[in-house]
Structures are given as structure tokens and as C-alpha cells.
Write a protein that holds these residues in place. Sequence first.
Motif, PDB file in Angstrom:
ATOM      1  N   GLY A 252      21.071  10.764  41.394  1.00  6.48           N
ATOM      2  CA  GLY A 252      19.631  10.567  41.576  1.00  6.48           C
ATOM      3  C   GLY A 252      18.980   9.945  40.360  1.00  6.48           C
ATOM      4  N   ILE A 253      19.343  10.433  39.167  1.00 11.94           N
ATOM      5  CA  ILE A 253      18.788   9.880  37.928  1.00 11.94           C
ATOM      6  C   ILE A 253      19.236   8.429  37.752  1.00 11.94           C
ATOM      7  CG2 ILE A 253      18.791  10.061  35.405  1.00 11.94           C
ATOM      8  CD1 ILE A 253      19.173  13.106  35.760  1.00 11.94           C
ATOM      9  N   PHE A 254      20.527   8.183  37.934  1.00 12.69           N
ATOM     10  CA  PHE A 254      21.086   6.840  37.742  1.00 12.69           C
ATOM     11  C   PHE A 254      20.434   5.852  38.707  1.00 12.69           C
ATOM     12  CE2 PHE A 254      24.123   3.440  38.467  1.00 12.69           C
ATOM     13  CZ  PHE A 254      24.563   3.144  37.183  1.00 12.69           C
ATOM     14  N   ALA A 255      20.366   6.202  39.982  1.00  8.04           N
ATOM     15  CA  ALA A 255      19.830   5.284  40.988  1.00  8.04           C
ATOM     16  C   ALA A 255      18.350   4.996  40.757  1.00  8.04           C
ATOM     17  CB  ALA A 255      20.028   5.866  42.388  1.00  8.04           C
ATOM     18  N   THR A 256      17.604   5.988  40.307  1.00  9.16           N
ATOM     19  CA  THR A 256      16.177   5.787  40.032  1.00  9.16           C
ATOM     20  C   THR A 256      15.981   4.819  38.870  1.00  9.16           C
ATOM     21  OG1 THR A 256      15.655   8.023  40.834  1.00  9.16           O
ATOM     22  CG2 THR A 256      14.002   6.922  39.459  1.00  9.16           C
ATOM     23  N   VAL A 257      16.756   4.993  37.809  1.00  8.19           N
ATOM     24  CA  VAL A 257      16.644   4.113  36.643  1.00  8.19           C
ATOM     25  C   VAL A 257      17.087   2.694  36.994  1.00  8.19           C
ATOM     26  CG1 VAL A 257      17.470   3.672  34.302  1.00  8.19           C
ATOM     27  CG2 VAL A 257      16.901   5.999  35.001  1.00  8.19           C
ATOM     28  N   VAL A 258      18.149   2.569  37.774  1.00 10.33           N
ATOM     29  CA  VAL A 258      18.619   1.249  38.202  1.00 10.33           C
ATOM     30  C   VAL A 258      17.558   0.552  39.046  1.00 10.33           C
ATOM     31  CG1 VAL A 258      20.299   0.049  39.664  1.00 10.33           C
ATOM     32  CG2 VAL A 258      21.075   1.766  38.036  1.00 10.33           C
ATOM     33  N   PHE A 259      16.876   1.324  39.891  1.00  7.80           N
ATOM     34  CA  PHE A 259      15.784   0.751  40.679  1.00  7.80           C
ATOM     35  C   PHE A 259      14.684   0.219  39.764  1.00  7.80           C
ATOM     36  CE2 PHE A 259      11.477   1.504  42.303  1.00  7.80           C
ATOM     37  CZ  PHE A 259      11.448   0.580  43.347  1.00  7.80           C
ATOM     38  N   LEU A 260      14.308   1.010  38.749  1.00 14.64           N
ATOM     39  CA  LEU A 260      13.264   0.573  37.827  1.00 14.64           C
ATOM     40  C   LEU A 260      13.707  -0.668  37.050  1.00 14.64           C
ATOM     41  CD1 LEU A 260      12.127   4.065  36.436  1.00 14.64           C
ATOM     42  CD2 LEU A 260      11.039   2.696  38.221  1.00 14.64           C
ATOM     43  N   ALA A 261      14.989  -0.719  36.679  1.00 16.63           N
ATOM     44  CA  ALA A 261      15.511  -1.898  35.984  1.00 16.63           C
ATOM     45  C   ALA A 261      15.528  -3.112  36.908  1.00 16.63           C
ATOM     46  CB  ALA A 261      16.916  -1.618  35.458  1.00 16.63           C
ATOM     47  N   GLY A 262      15.697  -2.869  38.202  1.00 20.45           N
ATOM     48  CA  GLY A 262      15.727  -3.954  39.174  1.00 20.45           C
ATOM     49  C   GLY A 262      14.426  -4.720  39.256  1.00 20.45           C
ATOM     50  N   VAL A 263      13.338  -4.089  38.838  1.00 15.31           N
ATOM     51  CA  VAL A 263      12.032  -4.766  38.824  1.00 15.31           C
ATOM     52  C   VAL A 263      12.096  -6.030  37.964  1.00 15.31           C
ATOM     53  CG1 VAL A 263       9.604  -4.545  38.154  1.00 15.31           C
ATOM     54  CG2 VAL A 263      10.779  -2.610  39.199  1.00 15.31           C
ATOM     55  N   LEU A 264      12.865  -5.970  36.889  1.00 14.90           N
ATOM     56  CA  LEU A 264      12.934  -7.087  35.949  1.00 14.90           C
ATOM     57  C   LEU A 264      13.686  -8.284  36.530  1.00 14.90           C
ATOM     58  CD1 LEU A 264      13.671  -5.196  32.607  1.00 14.90           C
ATOM     59  CD2 LEU A 264      11.544  -5.411  33.880  1.00 14.90           C
ATOM     60  N   GLN A 265      14.444  -8.070  37.593  1.00 16.93           N
ATOM     61  CA  GLN A 265      15.225  -9.153  38.184  1.00 16.93           C
ATOM     62  C   GLN A 265      14.528  -9.827  39.359  1.00 16.93           C
ATOM     63  OE1 GLN A 265      19.291  -7.349  38.784  1.00 16.93           O
ATOM     64  NE2 GLN A 265      19.873  -9.231  37.760  1.00 16.93           N
TER      65      GLN A 265
ATOM     66  N   PHE B 182       7.277   5.319  25.965  1.00 18.37           N
ATOM     67  CA  PHE B 182       5.995   5.378  26.655  1.00 18.37           C
ATOM     68  C   PHE B 182       6.212   5.360  28.169  1.00 18.37           C
ATOM     69  CE2 PHE B 182       2.585   2.996  28.773  1.00 18.37           C
ATOM     70  CZ  PHE B 182       1.484   3.767  28.458  1.00 18.37           C
ATOM     71  N   LEU B 183       7.072   4.470  28.659  1.00 15.61           N
ATOM     72  CA  LEU B 183       7.305   4.334  30.091  1.00 15.61           C
ATOM     73  C   LEU B 183       7.965   5.578  30.678  1.00 15.61           C
ATOM     74  CD1 LEU B 183       8.561   0.629  30.157  1.00 15.61           C
ATOM     75  CD2 LEU B 183       6.301   1.476  30.815  1.00 15.61           C
ATOM     76  N   PHE B 184       8.920   6.169  29.943  1.00 14.66           N
ATOM     77  CA  PHE B 184       9.621   7.343  30.450  1.00 14.66           C
ATOM     78  C   PHE B 184       8.803   8.626  30.290  1.00 14.66           C
ATOM     79  CE2 PHE B 184      13.227   4.714  31.007  1.00 14.66           C
ATOM     80  CZ  PHE B 184      14.145   5.410  31.771  1.00 14.66           C
ATOM     81  N   SER B 185       7.684   8.552  29.580  1.00 11.33           N
ATOM     82  CA  SER B 185       6.855   9.750  29.408  1.00 11.33           C
ATOM     83  C   SER B 185       6.132  10.144  30.688  1.00 11.33           C
ATOM     84  CB  SER B 185       5.833   9.526  28.285  1.00 11.33           C
ATOM     85  OG  SER B 185       4.869   8.546  28.668  1.00 11.33           O
ATOM     86  N   PHE B 186       6.131   9.243  31.696  1.00 13.01           N
ATOM     87  CA  PHE B 186       5.394   9.515  32.933  1.00 13.01           C
ATOM     88  C   PHE B 186       6.278  10.110  34.031  1.00 13.01           C
ATOM     89  CE2 PHE B 186       3.018   6.149  30.788  1.00 13.01           C
ATOM     90  CZ  PHE B 186       1.742   6.691  30.792  1.00 13.01           C
ATOM     91  N   ILE B 187       7.569  10.262  33.782  1.00  7.98           N
ATOM     92  CA  ILE B 187       8.444  10.842  34.795  1.00  7.98           C
ATOM     93  C   ILE B 187       9.086  12.114  34.251  1.00  7.98           C
ATOM     94  CG2 ILE B 187       8.900   8.658  35.953  1.00  7.98           C
ATOM     95  CD1 ILE B 187      11.468   8.386  34.457  1.00  7.98           C
ATOM     96  N   LYS B 188       9.783  12.839  35.112  1.00  5.21           N
ATOM     97  CA  LYS B 188      10.365  14.122  34.733  1.00  5.21           C
ATOM     98  C   LYS B 188      11.220  13.989  33.469  1.00  5.21           C
ATOM     99  CE  LYS B 188      10.664  15.824  39.497  1.00  5.21           C
ATOM    100  NZ  LYS B 188      11.587  16.256  40.587  1.00  5.21           N
ATOM    101  N   SER B 189      11.179  15.014  32.639  1.00  2.00           N
ATOM    102  CA  SER B 189      11.898  14.968  31.362  1.00  2.00           C
ATOM    103  C   SER B 189      13.406  14.801  31.554  1.00  2.00           C
ATOM    104  CB  SER B 189      11.624  16.245  30.557  1.00  2.00           C
ATOM    105  OG  SER B 189      12.000  17.398  31.297  1.00  2.00           O
ATOM    106  N   GLU B 190      13.958  15.314  32.673  1.00  2.00           N
ATOM    107  CA  GLU B 190      15.403  15.196  32.902  1.00  2.00           C
ATOM    108  C   GLU B 190      15.844  13.738  33.073  1.00  2.00           C
ATOM    109  OE1 GLU B 190      16.578  17.011  36.678  1.00  2.00           O
ATOM    110  OE2 GLU B 190      14.514  16.825  37.338  1.00  2.00           O
ATOM    111  N   PHE B 191      14.870  12.856  33.371  1.00  2.00           N
ATOM    112  CA  PHE B 191      15.192  11.445  33.561  1.00  2.00           C
ATOM    113  C   PHE B 191      15.314  10.686  32.241  1.00  2.00           C
ATOM    114  CE2 PHE B 191      14.081  12.482  37.822  1.00  2.00           C
ATOM    115  CZ  PHE B 191      14.736  11.550  38.620  1.00  2.00           C
ATOM    116  N   ARG B 192      14.998  11.343  31.123  1.00  2.00           N
ATOM    117  CA  ARG B 192      15.144  10.685  29.826  1.00  2.00           C
ATOM    118  C   ARG B 192      16.611  10.356  29.533  1.00  2.00           C
ATOM    119  NH1 ARG B 192      11.018  10.102  26.575  1.00  2.00           N
ATOM    120  NH2 ARG B 192      12.411   9.788  24.802  1.00  2.00           N
ATOM    121  N   GLU B 193      17.501  11.042  30.194  1.00  2.00           N
ATOM    122  CA  GLU B 193      18.923  10.729  30.080  1.00  2.00           C
ATOM    123  C   GLU B 193      19.208   9.299  30.545  1.00  2.00           C
ATOM    124  OE1 GLU B 193      23.200  12.481  31.791  1.00  2.00           O
ATOM    125  OE2 GLU B 193      21.302  13.424  32.332  1.00  2.00           O
TER     126      GLU B 193
END
Length: 498
Positions: free
Chosen positions: A257-270, A324-335
Motif C-alpha cells: 500500500g505504501i509503495f503503490a501510493t508513492v509510485v502513484f504520486l511519482a507518476g504525476v511527474l511523468q 513538506f509534501l510528505f507532512s500532509f500524509i500519514k507518518s507511516e508513509f515517510r518510509e
Amino acid sequence: MGLVQKDAFRTTVISYVGILIGYLNKGVLFLIILSTAQIGLINLIISIGTLFAQLANFGTVYVTWKFFPFLKNEEKRHHGFLPFVLLIVGTGIVLYSGLYILFRDQIQQGYIEKSPMFLDYYYWILPIGISYAFFIVLETYLRSLYKNIIAVFAYEVVLRLALTVILVLKWLDLISFELFVGLHSLLYIIPTMILVFYLGRINEFHLRVSTIQIPKRFKKIIFYFSSFSYINTLGGVWVSSLDVLMIAQFVGLKGAGIFATVVFLAGVLQVPFKSILRVSAPMVSDYWKHREMDKMKELYTKVSSVSLVIGLSMFLLCWVNIDFLFSFIKSEFREGIWVFFFIMIGRLVDMYFGINGSIFSTSKKYRYDIFFTVSLIIGVYLLNYWLIPIWGIVGAAISTSIALIVYNVGRLLFVWIAYKLHPFHRNQFVIIGLFVIAMMAGHFTQGLINNKWIQFLFESTLAIVLFFVPIYLLSLEKETVNYIKKGMAFVRSKFRRN
């Protein structure tokens, strides 16, 4: 490049509308409504469904790009090309649906220990896989007709709006999680049906088998080509799907769940790069058909230069403000911060080398591309098998980045040697130098200001001054600069009217 710019701009705008809706869904509502394990489950289902669709596709994407220009004829309904490829995909769907059902116990065995929840939702893979397999065919067909907008709108906007609706229903406790999963899988039928209705409206939805008038000799060439391009088609989707599949096996649904969410956010740049690629890829086939190598080289360089500026600028703005960007989501996602970093390194290389994949896969030497794709798949699997147990989801990101870099460099060198085509221009290296300077400046000014909003504005301004301004003033990337000037002129004209 005018057609590319025009359509790419439209698809980029639509894609970013979709991204905003997608961010609302996955960046906000998913995190509020669902647990991290449930997010992982949804993304695991999507990953396997996407892989199913590409397996069932039997390489028809590259077949359409390469051969449709030769069969394009409105009076003869393009010699029945659409029903021909739909028959191929229909056969693939029947085959892989049977295999998926037959080998259920063996597939589930890999998820019993770390992701047991998946077993209860096993068959919801099929609606996604079948719907998306047909969507790929129809979307590629429309791209070959230079009609890009409707497919982007259907998949990026309509599908995500429908997801928003069922998320709100789940938020209000009007539906259970079990029903949510089922509805989520059925939503993928919607974009496919939109393309069906659109093709019918423009009189391009020809399904009668009797319209297939492709000569047997030409069919043999197509089947021969598809046998090679089939593996190549799997390369990109295998990389993105295999990470989630193996994380779910080795780490669990929470990590997925963490990996897929971060990959989705990174996908915005593409998104801008994908919009450019969506428009330019069919043009490559036309250039091969007419042997217009000068135009091919010009397109190759321009796409790579524009993609480099877009990729570096967006990565720069995100990375200097990552805390700054990761401060708006759950702390466990900082990984996932370092997941974002390594995933983007690989994707930046992928963007920089632009349309080398389209050039390679539609050339006469397409057979050799299979070696690079097989190497990519094996490399990602072995690196994941080695690094995920050591570094978890960050290990998956590192393995994907390494594999993508080696894969792209290999394809680049082959195209360069075989066709004397490369995307490099001296200004690109100046742009990369500016990026490095801006990144170093951003690193040394981290935490300089206590207020995170002011720090965000400071870092963003610093990045613009050190990276964007020199590119604009020195015209280091003319296509991007001209595009900005046109945009500024448009805005000024609107103000003058008012």
C-alpha cells in the motif's frame, strides 16, 4: 512538432485534471477511508489485473503502431484491422482466464503467509484484466487514427470520478469494503464502453469478421512480429506490476500500500512525457513507412530534450520540498520518501531517452529488442528477490531503478549503432548541470527557515531561479521556451481584452 505540441498539451491538461481527481482519491480519500493493508490489496488487484491485460493483449499494441499505417483505408474499413486485433485479444482473454482459474491454488500459495486478505478477493482480478485488455486495443487503434483525447478523458477523468463516487459511498458507510472492492473492479468497464460508443459515433467500430481482408502473407508477417513484440509489451508493465506483487509476498499488503501510493504520486511527474509519447509514437511508424530518417532524428531529439526539462524540473521541485509534501500524509508513509527518490531516478532516464523504444520496436531490427526486454524482466525479478528482504520497499525501488537504467542505456546504444540515431544535444548537458547545482543548493538550505510554508516558497523560488530562469534566458531548450512564450502571449491577450 506542432501536432505533437497541440495534442500533447490537450492530453496533458486532461491528464492533470485526472491526476487531481486521482490525488483526491489515492492521496486523500484512500488514506482517510481505508487502512494501509486495504490500500495494498486494491493496488495488488490492479497490478495483477494490469498484468493480465498485457498478457492477454498478445503484442497488439506494437502491431497496431507498425502495421496500421500500411492498412489504413477508410473506404475498405482499414481491411478489417480492428476485428482482426480484437479476435487476437479475445483469444488471449479466454486463454489467460482459463489459466488464472486453473492455477488458483498455486497463485494463492504465494500470498497465504504475508497477504492472506487477497485470497478472499481473488476473482475480482478478472473484470479489471478483461476490461483493460479491450481498452488497450481500442485506445491504440484511436491513437493510430490520431485521436488521443477521448481515451485519455475516459481513463484519466471518468474512471477516477467513478472511483470518487464509490469512495464517498464507503466513507458514508453505505457500502461495505467487500462491495467496494467489487464495484472498484467493475468500474474498469466504463472507459472501455466509452471508447466503443465513440468509435461507433465516428463510424470506425467495424466488428464484422467478413471485413477482414488482410492478405495471408501479410498476416504471417504480423503474427511473426507480434510474437516478438509480445514480450516487449510486457517489459514496462512487468516492472510496475512485479514490484507490488513481490512486496505483497515478502513484506505484506501494508508495504504494498505504501509503495503503490508513492509510485502513484511519482507518476504525476511523468504525465507530460506520457502525453508527448502518446502523440509521437504513431508518428514514428509513419516515418519508418516513408523512410524519413531526418524527421525521425529531429523528433527523437526534441522529445528527449523536452522530456528532460520536464522530468528534471518536476523532480527538482518535489525533492527540495519532499519533507513538506510528505507532512500532509500519514507518518507511516515517510518510509516511501526514498522509494520516491529511486523510482524517479529510473524514470528520469526513461524520459530522457524518449522515444527510443518506439523507434526500436517498430524498426526492421525489432527482433533484437526481445533480448533487452527479457533482461529487464529477469533483472527486476532477481534484484527484487535479493533487495526486498534486505531493504523492504526501498529495495524494490532500487532494483527497478537499476533495471530501467541498464535497459534504456542498452536500447539507446543499439538504436545509435544500428541507425545512427541518438537524442543528445549539447544544451542537454548544460541543463543537467543546472539541475545538479539547484539540487545542491536545495540540500544545503534545508531547514533554514522554521515555518514550513515559507521554507516551501523559498526552496521553490530558489529552484526556479537556478534552474528555470537560465533555461529560459539562454534558450537552452527552444521547444519549451517557445511553448512558455506562447502561453504568456495568450495570457497577455486575455488581459488586454478585459
